[in-house]
Scaffold this active site. Sequence first.
Site, short mmCIF file in Angstrom:
data_model
loop_
_atom_site.label_atom_id
_atom_site.label_comp_id
_atom_site.label_asym_id
_atom_site.label_seq_id
_atom_site.Cartn_x
_atom_site.Cartn_y
_atom_site.Cartn_z
N ASP A 1 -1.71 6.92 6.08
CA ASP A 1 -2.81 6.11 5.54
C ASP A 1 -3.19 5.13 6.64
O ASP A 1 -2.57 4.08 6.79
CB ASP A 1 -2.34 5.37 4.28
N LYS B 1 -12.96 -1.12 7.19
CA LYS B 1 -12.34 -2.02 8.17
C LYS B 1 -12.88 -1.69 9.56
O LYS B 1 -13.70 -2.44 10.09
CB LYS B 1 -10.82 -1.92 8.10
N TRP C 1 0.83 -1.21 0.00
CA TRP C 1 0.00 0.00 0.00
C TRP C 1 0.86 1.26 0.00
O TRP C 1 0.56 2.23 -0.70
CB TRP C 1 -0.99 -0.02 1.16
N1 PMP Z 1 -4.34 1.53 2.05
C1 PMP Z 1 -4.47 0.48 2.87
C2 PMP Z 1 -3.56 0.39 4.06
C3 PMP Z 1 -5.42 -0.49 2.63
O1 PMP Z 1 -5.54 -1.54 3.45
C4 PMP Z 1 -6.27 -0.37 1.50
C5 PMP Z 1 -7.35 -1.37 1.18
N2 PMP Z 1 -7.29 -2.57 1.70
C6 PMP Z 1 -6.08 0.71 0.67
C7 PMP Z 1 -5.13 1.65 0.96
C8 PMP Z 1 -6.95 0.91 -0.54
O2 PMP Z 1 -8.20 1.25 -0.09
P1 PMP Z 1 -9.46 1.44 -1.02
O3 PMP Z 1 -9.79 0.11 -1.60
O4 PMP Z 1 -10.49 1.94 -0.05
O5 PMP Z 1 -9.13 2.44 -2.04
#
Ligand code: PMP
Length: 360
Positions: free
Chosen positions: A173, A197, A105
């Site tokens: 994030d 989450k 991520w």
């Molecule tokens: N950052 C993190 C730490 C995540 O866990 C996730 C999704 N699992 C995302 C970004 C992406 O999120 P989204 O699907 O809501 O765009």
Amino acid sequence: MRSQTYNFCSGPATLPTAVLSKAQAELLDWQKMGVSIMEISHRSPEFTAVAKKAEQSLRQLMSIPDDYAVLFMQGGATQQFSGVPMNFFGLCEGKQAGYVDTGIWSRKALDEAGRYVDARLVASSKDSNYTRLPESWALDEKLAYVHYTPNETIGGVEFPHIPDVGDIPLIADMSSTILSRPIDVSKFALIYAGAQKNIGPAGLTLVIVRRDLLDATPHSALPPTMNYRLFDENDSMLNTPPTFGWYLAWLIFDWLIEAGGLTAMGEVNSRKSARLYNYLDASDVYHNPIHPEARSWMNVPFVLKDESRNAAFLKFAEEHGLLNLKGHRSVGGMRASLYNAMPEAGVDALIDVLTKFAES
Ligand code: PMP
């Protein structure tokens, strides 16, 4: 009633049964209006009251200082990978945006930022195959901000403390760790998180931003629906917000407050994950690769030492009511997500099934 299962999905994740039951009871005839909350205007006094209460409850839960704006946005955390550098474009002029790489991520956030600003790595744990936290950080006065991912949802790597970056604005994030324990919001310039989450259903994205940063000149191509200042000026109602998700988030915030707030949550979450890590560490059959100082409370990846039995394990777990333990498609193996709504009994049930499978 729902079937007796435990859902370990990494997101969209399990939600508290008490909250779902309340939403169910209120669904058809919300506040005796003869309609559901999904069917009224976001600008009605009834919905704006919900929106306000949600923000108040979140401010209370996280002790958010008054000089921070709380924005209810859309587009997921992924949209914030672009939203952060685009909104802070002016701050980055003649400077660099710093990114800490701890896995999938954070890497995505870095790659996206590079489309708008001069983005560079300030630290990485790649050489440990993302099983540790980065050791050395290259910080200097050229950095407009430092972005990091406190919890890597796929890798199961989490920072136990807020990193010290001095006066450089710190951006996080927090998608998979927000509300899991108390955090000092004043240490951050901006926090963002997708809802699916610990906050509520997918569709809502939370942004908590220090107000002085709203004056930064944005990138000229920044769409209004991603503009922090416009969202702040319009109470997050620039356009139609995800009203049901916002309402459900409010119910979850109040459920957390009733459960003792984030201090209580932190204690439970620490206990839950410790119990599972202790079991995995003592086992000859399972293995967690992450260094103890970097282990996530929220997402616990593990593998069977005999990987040919993965599919059999997942089938066995499902037969015993333990759902969605499959690891992310990019890494395989298994992953147990232990967000706030996963009760301690769910971890006990998982350990029981791990034990039974190991003996089978
Ligand atoms: N950052 C993190 C730490 C995540 O866990 C996730 C999704 N699992 C995302 C970004 C992406 O999120 P989204 O699907 O809501 O765009």
